[in-house]
Design a protein around this motif. Sequence first.
Motif, PDB file in Angstrom:
ATOM      1  N   LEU A   1     -18.369  -5.343  -1.773  1.00 33.35           N
ATOM      2  CA  LEU A   1     -17.112  -6.240  -2.296  1.00 33.35           C
ATOM      3  C   LEU A   1     -17.362  -7.495  -2.631  1.00 33.35           C
ATOM      4  N   ARG A   2     -16.904  -7.760  -3.888  1.00 33.92           N
ATOM      5  CA  ARG A   2     -16.567  -8.695  -3.947  1.00 33.92           C
ATOM      6  C   ARG A   2     -15.325  -9.350  -3.536  1.00 33.92           C
ATOM      7  N   LYS A   3     -15.455 -11.239  -3.642  1.00 30.83           N
ATOM      8  CA  LYS A   3     -14.236 -11.821  -3.506  1.00 30.83           C
ATOM      9  C   LYS A   3     -13.189 -11.449  -4.270  1.00 30.83           C
ATOM     10  N   MET A   4     -11.860 -10.979  -3.586  1.00 28.12           N
ATOM     11  CA  MET A   4     -10.440 -10.819  -4.126  1.00 28.12           C
ATOM     12  C   MET A   4     -10.370  -9.524  -4.417  1.00 28.12           C
ATOM     13  N   ASP A   5     -10.964  -8.617  -4.775  1.00 28.83           N
ATOM     14  CA  ASP A   5     -10.790  -7.544  -3.806  1.00 28.83           C
ATOM     15  C   ASP A   5      -9.655  -6.678  -3.071  1.00 28.83           C
ATOM     16  N   SER A   6      -9.119  -5.904  -3.956  1.00 29.25           N
ATOM     17  CA  SER A   6      -8.063  -5.396  -3.046  1.00 29.25           C
ATOM     18  C   SER A   6      -8.614  -3.498  -2.672  1.00 29.25           C
ATOM     19  N   LEU A   7      -8.021  -3.123  -1.535  1.00 30.64           N
ATOM     20  CA  LEU A   7      -8.161  -1.927  -1.690  1.00 30.64           C
ATOM     21  C   LEU A   7      -7.125  -1.004  -1.334  1.00 30.64           C
ATOM     22  N   HIS A   8      -7.177  -0.150  -2.180  1.00 27.79           N
ATOM     23  CA  HIS A   8      -5.678   1.062  -2.278  1.00 27.79           C
ATOM     24  C   HIS A   8      -5.861   2.727  -1.710  1.00 27.79           C
ATOM     25  N   VAL A   9      -5.022   3.125  -1.284  1.00 27.02           N
ATOM     26  CA  VAL A   9      -5.110   4.613  -1.100  1.00 27.02           C
ATOM     27  C   VAL A   9      -3.998   4.976  -1.396  1.00 27.02           C
ATOM     28  N   ASN A  10      -4.320   6.685  -2.454  1.00 28.52           N
ATOM     29  CA  ASN A  10      -3.350   7.382  -3.042  1.00 28.52           C
ATOM     30  C   ASN A  10      -3.628   8.597  -2.680  1.00 28.52           C
ATOM     31  N   VAL A  11      -2.676   9.288  -2.298  1.00 27.44           N
ATOM     32  CA  VAL A  11      -2.463  10.885  -1.996  1.00 27.44           C
ATOM     33  C   VAL A  11      -1.365  12.092  -3.024  1.00 27.44           C
ATOM     34  N   SER A  12      -1.997  13.022  -2.746  1.00 27.96           N
ATOM     35  CA  SER A  12      -1.743  13.548  -4.793  1.00 27.96           C
ATOM     36  C   SER A  12      -0.132  14.508  -3.931  1.00 27.96           C
ATOM     37  N   LYS A  13       0.904  13.932  -2.874  1.00 30.83           N
ATOM     38  CA  LYS A  13       2.196  14.603  -2.596  1.00 30.83           C
ATOM     39  C   LYS A  13       2.637  13.263  -1.005  1.00 30.83           C
ATOM     40  N   ILE A  14       3.508  12.496  -1.262  1.00 33.24           N
ATOM     41  CA  ILE A  14       3.034  11.768   0.305  1.00 33.24           C
ATOM     42  C   ILE A  14       4.248  12.649   0.828  1.00 33.24           C
ATOM     43  N   ALA A  15       4.784  13.118   0.478  1.00 37.08           N
ATOM     44  CA  ALA A  15       5.553  14.477   1.530  1.00 37.08           C
ATOM     45  C   ALA A  15       4.947  15.688   2.530  1.00 37.08           C
ATOM     46  N   LEU A  16       3.763  15.788   2.145  1.00 35.58           N
ATOM     47  CA  LEU A  16       2.450  16.508   2.637  1.00 35.58           C
ATOM     48  C   LEU A  16       2.737  15.784   3.743  1.00 35.58           C
ATOM     49  N   VAL A  17       1.989  14.314   3.657  1.00 32.62           N
ATOM     50  CA  VAL A  17       1.530  13.213   4.605  1.00 32.62           C
ATOM     51  C   VAL A  17       2.235  13.100   6.359  1.00 32.62           C
ATOM     52  N   ASN A  18       1.459  13.273   7.144  1.00 31.85           N
ATOM     53  CA  ASN A  18       2.039  12.762   8.247  1.00 31.85           C
ATOM     54  C   ASN A  18       1.479  11.329   9.017  1.00 31.85           C
TER      55      ASN A  18
END
Length: 286
Positions: A256-273
């Motif tokens: 990774l480089r400096k100032m890289d920001s990492l994120h997470v996506n899912v297909s549907k929020i309602a199905l996540v515990n």
Amino acid sequence: MQPQQGRAAPGARAAPGPAGFGRRKDEPSRQVRPVPLPPVQQNLNYYPQIFWVDGCADAGAPCPTAAPAAPCPAPVPERGRKPRNGSERRSAGFLVMFLLILVAFTGVGLSIFKIFHLEKEVDELRESASAEHIPPASQKLTGQRKEARRAAHVTGNPAQQDLPLEWEPTSGHAYTSGIQYHNRGLLVSEPGLYFVYSKVLFRGSACDSQLLSHVVYKRNPASPGSLVLMEDKATNFCTGQRMWARNSYLGALFKLRKMDSLHVNVSKIALVNFEESKTFFGLFKL
């Protein structure tokens, strides 16, 4: 001893006396006889003979009564060392051996005491160093300083509005060290090799065979758009109309480089515990 003199007979002529003794012409002749002495021991000094002079040479002259001889002094034995017998030699040898063994055991005891004392001091130094966060002595000598590990671990947050997923950075098991949580993502402040991981638990009350996706991606102000780092997709993960659940785990190494920001996506929020032990996200620098 002084020889006694007899009276000279009238008209007597002086006879020549023994060698070494002089007399007058008018003195009577004398006879010299030795005085017996006690036997001389072998180891005594030699004493010279003492002669007694008796003036009874003339038959007509009366012999004077001889004075008793003076007693000789008792012989003085030579002073010498008394010979030692075997028991005395053995006693002296045992005493020397005992002293040597005592000195050896004393040295060993002092060495053991010194070692225990040094170990105690080392343990005290380690405890004080850990309590005060002082780097070890080896790092002081080499000039190296222990660097805090750059890592972060964020957990699920039920208060979700939209994508990307929002996380809890401080409560519970969550923490950040050298990594900043910013705009729903983890911001890298120092370039390097990082291990990135993410886990999401999907669950539902009815099986409708919809597509499930779990994606980790990064952004950087110097590059437009986003770059997918890891992705998981699943279909036909349930059967029937009963409740179901499925885990999705992603993890890999990235430079990774400096100032890289990492994120997470899912297909549907309602199905996540969003329980912190079932859904989480993090990274740490190697």
